[in-house]
Design a protein around this motif. Structure first.
Motif, mmCIF file in Angstrom:
data_model
loop_
_atom_site.group_PDB
_atom_site.id
_atom_site.type_symbol
_atom_site.label_atom_id
_atom_site.label_comp_id
_atom_site.label_asym_id
_atom_site.label_seq_id
_atom_site.Cartn_x
_atom_site.Cartn_y
_atom_site.Cartn_z
ATOM 1 N N GLN A 254 27.010 29.015 29.587
ATOM 2 C CA GLN A 254 28.017 28.046 29.147
ATOM 3 C C GLN A 254 28.544 27.175 30.287
ATOM 4 O O GLN A 254 29.358 26.286 30.046
ATOM 5 N N ALA A 255 28.073 27.444 31.511
ATOM 6 C CA ALA A 255 28.528 26.702 32.693
ATOM 7 C C ALA A 255 30.056 26.694 32.771
ATOM 8 O O ALA A 255 30.695 25.665 32.992
ATOM 9 N N ALA A 256 30.639 27.895 32.575
ATOM 10 C CA ALA A 256 32.092 28.043 32.581
ATOM 11 C C ALA A 256 32.465 29.424 33.121
ATOM 12 O O ALA A 256 31.833 30.421 32.772
ATOM 13 N N TYR A 257 33.494 29.471 33.928
ATOM 14 C CA TYR A 257 33.962 30.731 34.493
ATOM 15 C C TYR A 257 34.528 31.652 33.421
ATOM 16 O O TYR A 257 35.210 31.205 32.493
ATOM 17 N N TYR A 258 34.259 32.958 33.544
ATOM 18 C CA TYR A 258 34.829 34.006 32.695
ATOM 19 C C TYR A 258 34.636 33.698 31.210
ATOM 20 O O TYR A 258 35.559 33.805 30.413
ATOM 21 N N ALA A 259 33.412 33.338 30.841
ATOM 22 C CA ALA A 259 33.136 32.843 29.484
ATOM 23 C C ALA A 259 32.850 33.931 28.453
ATOM 24 O O ALA A 259 32.895 33.647 27.259
ATOM 25 N N HIS A 260 32.542 35.151 28.859
ATOM 26 C CA HIS A 260 32.252 36.197 27.875
ATOM 27 C C HIS A 260 33.501 36.462 27.035
ATOM 28 O O HIS A 260 34.601 36.582 27.571
ATOM 29 N N PRO A 261 33.361 36.528 25.708
ATOM 30 C CA PRO A 261 34.538 36.729 24.854
ATOM 31 C C PRO A 261 35.307 38.019 25.148
ATOM 32 O O PRO A 261 36.506 38.096 24.879
ATOM 33 N N GLY A 262 34.638 39.018 25.719
ATOM 34 C CA GLY A 262 35.321 40.267 26.050
ATOM 35 C C GLY A 262 36.066 40.223 27.376
ATOM 36 O O GLY A 262 36.799 41.158 27.706
ATOM 37 N N ASN A 263 35.910 39.142 28.125
ATOM 38 C CA ASN A 263 36.587 39.028 29.411
ATOM 39 C C ASN A 263 38.044 38.628 29.171
ATOM 40 O O ASN A 263 38.323 37.694 28.416
ATOM 41 N N THR B 75 39.233 38.973 41.730
ATOM 42 C CA THR B 75 39.369 39.447 40.361
ATOM 43 C C THR B 75 38.707 40.801 40.129
ATOM 44 O O THR B 75 38.413 41.158 38.994
ATOM 45 N N SER B 76 38.521 41.553 41.194
ATOM 46 C CA SER B 76 38.078 42.945 41.084
ATOM 47 C C SER B 76 38.102 43.572 42.459
ATOM 48 O O SER B 76 38.048 42.879 43.482
ATOM 49 N N LYS B 77 38.170 44.908 42.460
ATOM 50 C CA LYS B 77 38.057 45.622 43.733
ATOM 51 C C LYS B 77 36.678 45.407 44.336
ATOM 52 O O LYS B 77 36.533 45.355 45.553
ATOM 53 N N ALA B 78 35.655 45.255 43.487
ATOM 54 C CA ALA B 78 34.290 45.029 43.988
ATOM 55 C C ALA B 78 34.205 43.708 44.742
ATOM 56 O O ALA B 78 33.582 43.633 45.811
ATOM 57 N N ALA B 79 34.831 42.672 44.219
ATOM 58 C CA ALA B 79 34.829 41.375 44.905
ATOM 59 C C ALA B 79 35.569 41.486 46.235
ATOM 60 O O ALA B 79 35.111 40.971 47.258
ATOM 61 N N ALA B 80 36.710 42.163 46.232
ATOM 62 C CA ALA B 80 37.473 42.324 47.470
ATOM 63 C C ALA B 80 36.675 43.112 48.497
ATOM 64 O O ALA B 80 36.635 42.745 49.680
ATOM 65 N N ARG B 81 36.030 44.183 48.070
ATOM 66 C CA ARG B 81 35.237 45.009 48.998
ATOM 67 C C ARG B 81 34.085 44.194 49.585
ATOM 68 O O ARG B 81 33.825 44.254 50.784
ATOM 69 N N LEU C 252 43.127 42.145 42.242
ATOM 70 C CA LEU C 252 43.466 42.368 40.832
ATOM 71 C C LEU C 252 42.487 43.321 40.160
ATOM 72 O O LEU C 252 41.326 43.391 40.554
ATOM 73 N N PRO C 253 42.924 43.999 39.097
ATOM 74 C CA PRO C 253 41.976 44.738 38.267
ATOM 75 C C PRO C 253 41.026 43.747 37.596
ATOM 76 O O PRO C 253 41.442 42.667 37.174
ATOM 77 N N SER C 254 39.781 44.132 37.470
ATOM 78 C CA SER C 254 38.791 43.256 36.853
ATOM 79 C C SER C 254 39.118 42.986 35.390
ATOM 80 O O SER C 254 39.406 43.909 34.635
ATOM 81 N N PRO C 255 39.045 41.704 34.980
ATOM 82 C CA PRO C 255 39.260 41.371 33.571
ATOM 83 C C PRO C 255 38.004 41.574 32.717
ATOM 84 O O PRO C 255 38.044 41.396 31.506
ATOM 85 N N SER C 256 36.894 41.953 33.344
ATOM 86 C CA SER C 256 35.634 42.132 32.620
ATOM 87 C C SER C 256 35.776 43.189 31.529
ATOM 88 O O SER C 256 36.423 44.216 31.736
#
Length: 165
Positions: free
Chosen positions: A30-39, A109-115, A139-143
């Protein structure tokens, strides 16, 4: 070098920039950030009053008008963190982009990104480290895949930090 999967939404003067790991498949399609409906990203932004209304992922180019930017660590890869090659994350390039644009706060937007960016594990919230003058926040991941770790509390703390100029 190929074009990034998602363009950076960066410019000088931003209050806040969000940084994830990489575009997911739906975001790339979708060429858009955080596009999954579950995010929960867009719902969280609105719930903590960082946006005046609930934005759709395709509306992400409107965020700089609100003082918000977007970027990610893996500009040329798609997928979940466990699907990405080891060299997907470019922490040095992220740091240079952030130091160049100098937002007040960079929120991972996640501990994984920060690490991946900082080179070590960290907890949620404001960090001691900085990129230049930019404060760092985790932040905790919104995924949807991280729903078991979801907590809106750190998102509220981030919003309070951004509002406290």
């Amino acid at each position: 070098m190929p074009d990034p999967i998602l363009p950076d939404l960066l410019r000088p003067g931003l209050d806040l920039v969000f940084c994830g790991t990489a575009a997911g498949r739906r975001s790339a399609e979708q060429a858009a950030y955080y596009a999954h409906p579950g995010n929960l990203f867009w719902r969280a932004l609105h719930a903590v009053a960082l946006t005046p209304r609930l934005f759709a992922p395709a509306e992400f180019p409107q965020l700089p008008a609100l003082g918000i930017g977007l970027t990610d660590l893996a500009k040329h890869h798609i997928g979940n963190d466990d699907e990405l090659p080891r060299d997907a994350f470019d922490a040095d390039a992220l740091r240079k982009r952030i130091e160049r644009h100098a937002p007040r706060v960079l929120a991972f937007t996640s501990k994984a990104a920060a690490r991946a960016a900082l080179g070590h594990a960290t907890g949620y919230g404001l960090q001691q480290e900085r990129y230049g003058q930019t404060q760092l926040f985790v932040l905790p991941s919104p995924s949807g895949q991280a729903r078991g770790h979801w907590d809106l509390g750190p998102w509220h703390a981030l919003a309070a930090l951004v509002r406290a100029r």
